[in-house]
Design a protein around this motif. Sequence first.
Motif, short mmCIF file in Angstrom:
data_model
loop_
_atom_site.label_atom_id
_atom_site.label_comp_id
_atom_site.label_asym_id
_atom_site.label_seq_id
_atom_site.Cartn_x
_atom_site.Cartn_y
_atom_site.Cartn_z
N LEU A 1 16.46 32.94 52.45
CA LEU A 1 16.96 32.68 53.81
C LEU A 1 16.28 31.32 53.56
CD1 LEU A 1 14.97 35.28 56.41
CD2 LEU A 1 17.30 34.87 55.73
N LEU A 2 17.53 30.51 53.94
CA LEU A 2 17.69 29.05 53.76
C LEU A 2 17.76 28.87 54.83
CD1 LEU A 2 18.24 26.66 51.74
CD2 LEU A 2 20.97 26.89 51.47
N THR A 3 16.80 27.15 55.29
CA THR A 3 16.42 26.91 56.72
C THR A 3 17.32 25.63 56.52
OG1 THR A 3 14.62 28.39 57.23
CG2 THR A 3 14.79 26.13 58.03
N LEU A 4 17.89 25.05 57.15
CA LEU A 4 18.00 22.96 57.05
C LEU A 4 17.05 22.45 58.77
CD1 LEU A 4 19.53 21.10 56.62
CD2 LEU A 4 21.72 22.06 57.51
N SER A 5 16.73 21.62 58.89
CA SER A 5 16.02 21.33 59.53
C SER A 5 16.24 19.45 59.40
CB SER A 5 14.71 21.23 59.79
OG SER A 5 14.14 22.72 59.20
N VAL A 6 16.67 19.10 60.85
CA VAL A 6 17.19 17.61 61.06
C VAL A 6 16.68 17.24 62.18
CG1 VAL A 6 19.45 16.90 60.78
CG2 VAL A 6 19.95 18.87 61.08
N GLU A 7 16.25 15.84 61.19
CA GLU A 7 15.94 14.81 62.30
C GLU A 7 16.53 13.85 62.37
OE1 GLU A 7 11.70 12.22 61.54
OE2 GLU A 7 12.45 12.74 59.88
N MET A 8 16.40 13.75 64.16
CA MET A 8 17.73 12.38 64.38
C MET A 8 16.58 11.60 65.84
SD MET A 8 20.89 14.13 64.92
CE MET A 8 22.33 15.43 63.68
N LYS A 9 16.72 10.71 65.30
CA LYS A 9 15.67 9.70 66.57
C LYS A 9 16.33 9.56 68.09
CE LYS A 9 13.36 7.18 63.24
NZ LYS A 9 13.27 5.59 62.93
N TYR A 10 17.56 9.92 68.42
CA TYR A 10 18.39 10.10 69.25
C TYR A 10 18.34 11.36 69.72
CZ TYR A 10 22.38 10.84 65.69
OH TYR A 10 23.14 11.46 64.44
N PHE A 11 18.06 12.17 68.98
CA PHE A 11 18.33 13.81 69.75
C PHE A 11 18.69 13.94 71.26
CE2 PHE A 11 17.64 18.14 70.29
CZ PHE A 11 19.12 18.87 69.39
N LYS A 12 16.91 13.12 72.10
CA LYS A 12 16.80 13.68 72.67
C LYS A 12 17.53 12.39 74.09
CE LYS A 12 11.19 13.89 72.67
NZ LYS A 12 10.23 13.71 72.69
N GLU A 13 18.24 12.06 73.45
CA GLU A 13 19.21 11.24 74.32
C GLU A 13 19.86 12.50 74.64
OE1 GLU A 13 18.33 6.60 74.17
OE2 GLU A 13 19.48 7.04 72.89
N ALA A 14 21.07 13.04 72.96
CA ALA A 14 22.12 13.38 72.97
C ALA A 14 21.83 15.15 73.56
CB ALA A 14 22.40 13.96 71.69
N VAL A 15 20.84 15.40 74.04
CA VAL A 15 20.98 16.34 74.93
C VAL A 15 21.06 16.14 76.26
CG1 VAL A 15 18.96 18.09 75.29
CG2 VAL A 15 18.63 17.57 73.65
N GLU A 16 20.61 15.02 76.89
CA GLU A 16 20.94 14.82 77.50
C GLU A 16 22.57 14.71 78.57
OE1 GLU A 16 19.34 11.04 78.75
OE2 GLU A 16 17.45 11.65 79.20
N TYR A 17 23.26 14.66 77.47
CA TYR A 17 25.12 14.69 77.50
C TYR A 17 25.27 15.99 77.16
CZ TYR A 17 23.03 9.74 77.13
OH TYR A 17 22.61 8.79 77.72
N GLY A 18 24.54 16.95 76.81
CA GLY A 18 25.08 18.35 76.41
C GLY A 18 25.20 18.73 75.22
N ALA A 19 24.43 18.22 74.70
CA ALA A 19 24.33 18.49 73.04
C ALA A 19 24.09 19.91 72.36
CB ALA A 19 23.62 17.38 72.35
N GLN A 20 23.64 20.43 73.59
CA GLN A 20 22.90 22.00 73.06
C GLN A 20 24.21 22.05 73.16
OE1 GLN A 20 20.31 23.24 71.87
NE2 GLN A 20 18.65 21.64 72.55
N ASP A 21 24.48 21.70 74.04
CA ASP A 21 26.16 23.50 74.60
C ASP A 21 26.99 23.41 73.09
OD1 ASP A 21 24.75 23.79 76.67
OD2 ASP A 21 26.57 22.40 78.13
N ILE A 22 26.95 22.12 72.61
CA ILE A 22 27.87 21.31 71.43
C ILE A 22 26.98 22.67 70.12
CG2 ILE A 22 28.67 19.86 69.68
CD1 ILE A 22 28.76 17.75 72.65
N LEU A 23 26.00 22.31 70.40
CA LEU A 23 25.32 22.93 68.79
C LEU A 23 25.42 24.65 69.03
CD1 LEU A 23 21.91 21.09 68.69
CD2 LEU A 23 24.39 21.38 67.11
N LYS A 24 25.39 24.80 71.17
CA LYS A 24 25.64 26.35 71.08
C LYS A 24 26.76 27.21 70.42
CE LYS A 24 21.88 27.13 73.70
NZ LYS A 24 21.44 27.90 75.12
N ARG A 25 27.44 25.56 70.32
CA ARG A 25 29.68 26.43 70.01
C ARG A 25 29.80 26.68 69.30
NH1 ARG A 25 32.53 21.84 73.00
NH2 ARG A 25 32.54 21.46 70.96
N GLU A 26 29.47 25.32 68.37
CA GLU A 26 29.54 25.38 66.86
C GLU A 26 28.30 26.48 65.10
OE1 GLU A 26 32.48 23.70 66.07
OE2 GLU A 26 32.78 23.49 68.28
#
Length: 322
Positions: A50-75
């Motif tokens: 099991l290989l786990t890839l974790s990502v740290e992005m300082k702007y992730f919360k702002e991106a979530v406000e614009y629909g980043a979670q929907d893009i991640l679920k789609r991709e």
Amino acid sequence: MILLEPNSFVLEETLMERFTSEKPEVVDITLVDFDNVVYHLQTSAEQRTLLTLSVEMKYFKEAVEYGAQDILKREYGAYLVAPSSPQYQLSLQFDLQNLPADKAGLAKHVSMLKRNVLASSFYRAFEYWESQQEGAGPLMATHYRDNEAIYVQAQQDRVTVIFSTLFKEEVDRVLGKVFLQEFVDARRQASIQNAPQVGYSSREAPLEIRHLPGLRQDESAGYVSFVLFPRHFADLEARENTISQIQLFRDYLHYHIKCAKAYMHSRMRARVREFLKVINRAKPDRTIAASEKRTASGRYFRPQFRNSNAPSHQQQHVEGEW
């Protein structure tokens, strides 16, 4: 000049090594991408497959406000898991024994993770344009670097993208101004009339964001505006290509500023070496000059120095010998 790829090559290469490895191993790898994005690849000793890839992005919360979670679920919906640590904002997990046949395609797609998250504000702006609502859409800001941001706003006939960037050194400011002014002037050529309209201003922010608090308005701040017209994003393929290219503008700009400085430094060092060669050739041969001298006609003149013990009347006549 080169065009930077929208994906993380080092992440793609590292994933391919893990995907194609015959024997699962315990790994703990940290990678860094543009804009201070950190990738952490890890497997445990108990579950090496099991290989786990974790990502740290300082702007992730702002991106979530614009629909980043929907893009991640789609991709990446099949691979999304809860973040493994509070330090990271999202995590993907891969079963190395149950990967698709196209492992190279999967590694390439995962390496586009940063691009897809940062694209959320662009997708939201294009959706607003498609709705044909009256007036300007919401101004979406993504602070992807310290004191730097991307501002995206949709209007009825265009989408405006504004980059705020900082030049920490005086040389960077001069070179950056030259590069950015070339972007503005190059659009006058007939061959690239379809390119986005580009505007550049130093110190003073564009009208679209001038009302925002906390904007820097000094010599180190620069603002670049891109005006995207429907021909740049109406078609799905053109839309994806536009997002991938415009996201990398800041990295592209500073990368070529550093390349220009390195080239000028190499040219200056080469010129200094040439000057030193000229100076060394101009030095006289002191061994010959100390023993022999030439007259204007080319004859040698060997001086004979006065003997302090000789009589005074001899010193008056013995000055030299031709």
